[in-house]
Structure formats: C-alpha cells, structure tokens
Design a protein around this motif. Structure first.
Motif, short mmCIF file in Angstrom:
data_model
loop_
_atom_site.label_atom_id
_atom_site.label_comp_id
_atom_site.label_asym_id
_atom_site.label_seq_id
_atom_site.Cartn_x
_atom_site.Cartn_y
_atom_site.Cartn_z
N LEU A 14 0.81 -1.22 0.00
CA LEU A 14 0.00 0.00 0.00
C LEU A 14 0.84 1.28 0.00
CD1 LEU A 14 -2.73 -1.04 2.61
CD2 LEU A 14 -2.76 -1.32 0.13
N TRP A 15 2.17 1.15 -0.20
CA TRP A 15 3.03 2.34 -0.09
C TRP A 15 2.61 3.48 -1.02
CZ3 TRP A 15 5.71 4.18 -4.25
CH2 TRP A 15 5.96 3.30 -5.30
N PRO A 16 2.10 3.22 -2.24
CA PRO A 16 1.65 4.38 -3.05
C PRO A 16 0.52 5.15 -2.38
CG PRO A 16 1.87 2.40 -4.42
CD PRO A 16 1.94 1.97 -3.00
N PHE A 17 -0.35 4.41 -1.67
CA PHE A 17 -1.45 5.07 -0.96
C PHE A 17 -0.91 5.90 0.21
CE2 PHE A 17 -3.42 1.38 -2.96
CZ PHE A 17 -4.51 1.96 -3.59
N TYR A 18 0.10 5.36 0.93
CA TYR A 18 0.69 6.11 2.04
C TYR A 18 1.24 7.45 1.53
CZ TYR A 18 0.78 1.45 4.28
OH TYR A 18 0.45 0.22 4.77
N ILE A 19 1.96 7.39 0.41
CA ILE A 19 2.55 8.61 -0.16
C ILE A 19 1.44 9.58 -0.57
CG2 ILE A 19 3.88 9.53 -2.11
CD1 ILE A 19 5.55 6.95 -1.99
N GLY A 20 0.39 9.05 -1.21
CA GLY A 20 -0.73 9.88 -1.62
C GLY A 20 -1.38 10.59 -0.45
N ILE A 87 -8.26 8.51 -1.68
CA ILE A 87 -7.06 7.68 -1.54
C ILE A 87 -7.10 6.91 -0.22
CG2 ILE A 87 -4.54 7.75 -1.26
CD1 ILE A 87 -4.54 10.21 -3.13
N GLY A 88 -7.50 7.61 0.86
CA GLY A 88 -7.58 6.95 2.16
C GLY A 88 -8.62 5.83 2.19
N PHE A 137 -9.60 3.27 12.81
CA PHE A 137 -8.59 4.21 13.31
C PHE A 137 -7.73 4.74 12.17
CE2 PHE A 137 -4.09 4.66 14.52
CZ PHE A 137 -4.19 5.79 15.31
N LEU A 138 -7.23 3.84 11.32
CA LEU A 138 -6.34 4.26 10.24
C LEU A 138 -7.06 5.14 9.22
CD1 LEU A 138 -4.33 0.96 9.70
CD2 LEU A 138 -3.56 3.05 10.82
N GLN A 139 -8.34 4.85 8.98
CA GLN A 139 -9.09 5.67 8.04
C GLN A 139 -9.27 7.10 8.59
OE1 GLN A 139 -12.98 4.15 6.93
NE2 GLN A 139 -12.78 5.11 4.92
N SER A 140 -9.62 7.19 9.87
CA SER A 140 -9.78 8.51 10.49
C SER A 140 -8.44 9.26 10.50
CB SER A 140 -10.30 8.37 11.91
OG SER A 140 -11.57 7.75 11.91
N PHE A 141 -7.38 8.51 10.79
CA PHE A 141 -6.06 9.14 10.83
C PHE A 141 -5.67 9.65 9.45
CE2 PHE A 141 -1.45 9.33 10.92
CZ PHE A 141 -1.19 9.85 12.17
N ALA A 142 -5.90 8.81 8.42
CA ALA A 142 -5.51 9.19 7.05
C ALA A 142 -6.36 10.33 6.51
CB ALA A 142 -5.60 7.97 6.14
N ASN A 143 -7.68 10.27 6.75
CA ASN A 143 -8.59 11.23 6.13
C ASN A 143 -8.69 12.56 6.87
OD1 ASN A 143 -9.06 9.24 4.30
ND2 ASN A 143 -11.23 8.98 4.72
N ASN A 144 -8.43 12.54 8.17
CA ASN A 144 -8.65 13.77 8.96
C ASN A 144 -7.47 14.15 9.85
OD1 ASN A 144 -11.49 14.18 8.18
ND2 ASN A 144 -11.83 12.27 9.25
#
Length: 630
Positions: A14-20, A87-88, A137-144
């Motif tokens: 998922l590294w491309p998503f992390y970068i995005g 992306i998230g 948790f990860l979705q909330s962290f990534a999106n907000n």
C-alpha cells in the motif's frame, strides 16, 4: 502502537497510498493555513483604510482580491481533501482485504484442535471487531487527523515566530490532554474487554442457535435461549454505565484543563495586541490559528480511544496469526497468510497419491499408533492394523472408544502422538495435508452440505467437473431421480446445510460428492446411522457402488452393514481387542460375537447395552410396512 506499525509494515503493497495520503494532507494543511494569513492582510487593509491611511476604493479592490484568494484556497482545499479522502478510503479497503484474506488463510491452515475449543460465532465476531477497529482508526487518521497534525506543527512554528511563550502555552495542551486521555483509556479498556467477552459469548450462541433452529424449536428452548442472550446484553449495559460515567467524568476534567490553557492563550494575544506588538490583523490571524488548533485537541481523545481499540483489536488479530499451523499444511495457504498483495492462488484440484505398484503393499497401515487430545490422556493406544487394495475394514467398539479418532487421523485432522500412519506407501507425516486428504474420500454421519445448488455440492471436490461426470455419479449414488424431480433440477438451491433436502437425499448427494472426488481410499463414518430403513437402502446402494475397487474404512451402526467386510477391528477402551473376518470373530466370544447376541435379543437391557456401541436394534429400524410383511 507497535501492533499498528506491524500491520502497516506487513501491508507494504500500500506504499503508493501512504505517499498519496501524505502529499494530499500536506497540501490540504497548507491551503487551510493560508486562510488566516489572507484574513490578516484583509483586516490590516480595512483598518488602514478606516484610519484614512489608504483610499477606500483602492482598499475595496484589494479586499475583494483577498476574498477571491480565500475562495480559491477553500475550493482547492475541498478538492484536495476529497482526493485525499478517496485515496484513504481505497487504501483502507485494500488493507481490509489484505488483513481479512490473511486471517481467513490462517484459519484454514490451523489444525482441527484449534476449532475444538472455539465457537464459530466468536471467531467471526473477533475478525469483524479486530479489523473494524484497526481500519476505523487508520481511516480517520488518514482522512482527517494526519492533516490536522501537520496543521498543528505549522501553527506552533508560526506562533513561536510571533511570540514564543504563546507557542509554549499552545504546546502544553497536547501532552496534558493526551496524558489525561491515556489515563482514562486504561480503565475504559478494562470495561471494554468485559463488554466484548459478553458480546462474543452472546453472538457465538446466537450463531449456533440460528444454525440449529430446528433443534431449539423442537425442545421449546426459544425463551430459554433468548433469556441467556438477553442476560449477556444486560451485563453489557451494566458494564457500560460505570465505563461511560468514568469516561465523561474524566472528559469534564480534560475540558476544564483545556479551558484554563485557552484562557491563558487568548489573554496573551489580547495583551500583546494592546501593547502594540501585534497588529489587529495579527491578532485575528493568531485567534484563527488557535481556533484551528482546538479541533485536533478535541479530536485527540477520540483518536487515543480509537488507537487503544485498534491496538486491542490488533492484539486479537495477531494472537490468531501467531498460532502454529498444521505441521504439513499446504504451502499455498502458508503463502497466503504472508501475502502483502492479493495472493495468486492455485485452485487446481490436488491430485491423490497413486496406488502402489506392488499389489501386496498395504493401502493404509496403522503401526503402533497412540493419540491423545489432552496430554497423558490417550484416546487410542498402540493400535496396529492394515488394509490392502480393495479391502473393507470395519471398526467396532463402544461410543467414545476411539473409532472416530482413527478416522480423524486418517484425514490428517490430527497427527499420531506415537507410532506411524502409512498411506499409499507414504508416512502421513511426510505428506502435505492437501495431498493426504485428496487421497481419502469421506462420507460422514452428517452430510455437511453447503448453501448453493445441488450441482455445486456434488462438484465440491472437483469444481471443474463436466455435466456428464456430475450426472453419472448422481445416478450411481441413487440421487439422480429425486434431483430431477425438483423444478430446477441440479440447479436447485438447497439452503444452509442442505435444509431443503431430507436426510436420505442429503446423504446421497454426499455419496455422489465422494464418488466424483474419486479418491483411492474411502472412509464411511456411520454414513447411514441417522436414516430410516427406506432411505438407508437407497444410500447403502450408493455406498456399495462407491466402495467398488476402493479400500474402505467403515464405522457402522448396524451389524448387517458390515457383515460382508474383509476385516473387523474391535476396539476396547482405545486398544485393539480383536482382528479378523466376521465369520471368525462371530465364534471367538469377543465384542463382535457379543454384539451379534445382543442384536438377536429382545431384552430391554440388551438393547440399552447395544446402544453403548452406537448400534441400533435391527428390528427397530424397519419400516411399518416391513413389519406388516413379516
């Protein structure tokens, strides 16, 4: 947080998503921070014009330009935020796919002993809860929250540039709030663990009852089952009360602490403005930035709570992932449990072992086999017997005497604690479980059909079977006639566990399924014990067809079904008592001879003793028409 880091590390695909996520979060934070600066410039322009330092018309043009910049910043921020959200969302769905697939692959590779101590509904509930908490948790962290984190760092740097004590006051908020939240979460999680235990037990029982609703209804147990279920949820509510009381009490203290710190921050901003250190525009900008910093502080308690849940869930996840797999599990499953991308699975049918070239070589052989489910409590002890090509071997003994255990060993569900099991010239311990089980066909006492069509169930062991192959085995199993009687024929949907079929129909489908598998070894585990005589005759005819040219191990519940076997093995308390042909053992006075006498007896005591061996009285199983004919 190590567990969450471990999950992200194991999902390196998922590294491309992390970068995005990082890029869109950084851009979004920059655009959000642009607004206070634009407002500052607009405020100072307006103040300057009102003082007469600047022409009103010129100031108006400038201010409208700033308003346009605000529009562009807000519009771009909205676009970037939604791109980052997309992306998230995709990243989390891929993460869920990876975690779920690996978890399922792990469950499929675990030994049977793991499931002996588990409730199906509980396994499913733990999977749902673990992955839900992790991904939530990860979705909330990534999106907000990640965007807010960048904003906070930038705000601290900007306030430090203007007046460093202000930045310190703002920075103090975060450790205080996190410390109070972590303190709150420790006790909160203890309550949550108790609640989860009640939910797991209640939902596990729920799944069992729904799966066996006919039994619950027939024993008028609906109210009793509902009472057990509701008691667990009452305990759930009872635990929620002190949990919620504790959380909201501590949240009050957190809010008070935050209010005191913000009082200090606003007081400093107002004081510095009156002293002339900040312009009106600076004051408005700083107040906006402080307000922007409030949201992450408010969110922090929720994020810490979510992180704690995710950490707890990931522990449950990794507890399953760290279980030892079957010693000879198929490598495809092992690879799937480690896969960071969607695994490329080889779903082609595993081929059975070939028959030995030497006709005299045993097809299967138990050599001094001992096995215990629990240490120092052997179920079978020093069992030795062989079966040669085409022979039929029957196991006879009291219920709980080890017959089904020998079948479980033959299927590779367990491995001998001592001794050797040889199958088709190979030590079973040296074979993968897939190769061993591909070489053994089985018809259980219960058919164990899946929801779906009759065709799919017959072809379960050979999904690529042709229509002609399916029809052929159905006819040989005496199933074709009743299948054709259904309006949809072979496409008839039979429901979960084949509930739309009678016992005899289900068992004939199971016989056809075993025929299509075409394994050289056949195991019949009391395959007709639950049937009436008419159904038994139809199934038995199919079984006779299935046993042709196969080496068969039989557990029977009626002596008439094993009268023509080659060898009978009698078991007494897990050890071999006698071995021999039916004719020979009928004269030795052993268990088999006693069973023959009990079967012929009409005494109630003899009938009860017969049941201890898992046998029914021959006359009891006859239909009313047969008794009338006599």
């Amino acid at each position: 947080m190590n567990s969450l880091a471990k999950i992200l590390k194991n999902a390196q695909a998922l590294w491309p998503f992390y970068i995005g996520v990082i890029i869109t979060s950084a851009i979004g934070a920059a655009l959000a921070l642009a607004s206070p600066f634009i407002v500052r410039e607009a405020t100072d322009t307006i103040v300057s014009a009102l003082r007469g330092d600047e022409i009103i018309r010129t100031a108006l043009t400038t201010v409208l330009g700033f308003a346009l910049l605000l529009l562009l910043a807000d519009a771009l921020n909205g676009v970037v935020r939604n791109v980052g959200g997309y992306i998230g969302d995709v990243m989390i769905s891929r993460l869920r796919q990876i975690l779920s697939t690996r978890y399922y692959a792990k469950l499929l590779s675990l030994p049977q002993g793991y499931y002996d101590n588990q409730v199906t509904g509980t396994i499913i509930a733990r999977l749902d809860r673990s992955i839900m908490f992790i991904t939530q948790f990860l979705q909330s962290f990534a999106n907000n929250f990640f965007t807010m984190l960048i904003q906070v760092i930038a705000i601290l740097a900007i306030t430090a540039f203007y007046y460093w004590p202000l930045a310190i006051l703002l920075a103090i908020l975060f450790p205080i709030y996190m410390w109070l939240t972590a303190l709150t979460s420790r006790r909160w999680l203890k309550y949550e663990k108790t609640k989860n235990e009640h939910i797991d037990v209640a939902n596990g029982r729920f799944a069992e009852v729904v799966g066996q609703m006919k039994v619950a209804k027939s024993f008028v147990a609906e109210v009793r089952e509902l009472d057990v279920f509701s008691k667990h949820y009452r305990e759930y509510v009872s635990t929620t009360r002190p949990q919620s009381r504790w959380w909201h009490t501590m949240d009050t203290f957190r809010s008070l602490a935050m209010a005191v710190v913000f009082f200090g921050i606003y007081a400093v901003i107002f004081w510095r403005t009156l002293e002339g250190h900040f312009s009106i525009g600076d004051m408005v900008m700083l107040i906006q930035m402080v307000t922007m910093a409030k949201q992450p502080v408010f969110m922090m308690s929720w994020m810490v709570d979510s992180a704690q849940r995710a950490i707890g869930g990931s522990r449950e996840y990794f507890q399953v992932m760290e279980h030892d797999v079957e010693p000879t599990v198929d490598q495809t499953l092992i690879d799937a449990t480690r896969a960071i991308n969607e695994p490329e699975l080889d779903t082609s049918q595993v081929q059975p072992l070939p028959l030995p070239d030497d006709v005299s070589e045993p097809i299967f052989e138990f050599d001094d086999v001992t096995f215990a489910y629990e240490e120092d409590k052997p179920v079978i002890q020093s069992v030795s017997f062989t079966a040669h090509r085409g022979e039929k071997v029957a196991l006879v003994g009291e219920s709980g005497g080890g017959k089904s255990t020998l079948v479980n060993l033959m299927l590779g569900l367990y491995q001998p604690s001592h001794g050797t099991l040889n199958v088709l010239g190979h030590n079973a311990n040296d074979l993968t479980t897939a190769r061993l089980r591909a070489s053994v066909g089985v018809v259980f006492q219960e058919a164990f059909l899946f929801s779906g069509s009759i065709r799919e169930n017959i072809a379960y062991g050979k999904p690529d079977a042709t229509e002609e192959e399916i029809l052929e085995v159905a006819k040989r199993a005496n199933a074709h006639e009743f299948i054709q009687a259904f309006p949809q024929g072979y496409d008839t949907i039979i429901g979960e566990r084949g509930l739309r079929l009678s016992g005899g129909q289900k068992q004939r489908v199971a016989v056809a399924r075993a025929m299509l598998k075409d394994a050289p070894i056949l195991v019949l585990d009391e395959a007709t014990s639950a049937l009436d005589t008419k159904s038994e005759r139809a199934v038995q005819a199919g079984l006779e067809e299935l046993m042709k040219d196969r080496t068969t191990l039989i557990i029977a519940h009626r002596l008439s079904t094993i009268a023509n076997v080659d060898t009978i093995i009698t078991l007494d308390k897990g050890a071999v008592d006698e071995k021999g042909s039916p004719a020979h053992l009928s004269t030795t006075g052993g268990i088999y001879a006693q069973l023959l006498q009990l079967t012929a007896s009409t005494s109630e005591a003899d009938r009860e003793r017969l049941k201890k061996f898992g046998f029914s009285h021959e006359t009891e199983s006859r239909t009313e028409e047969e008794v009338t004919e006599d």
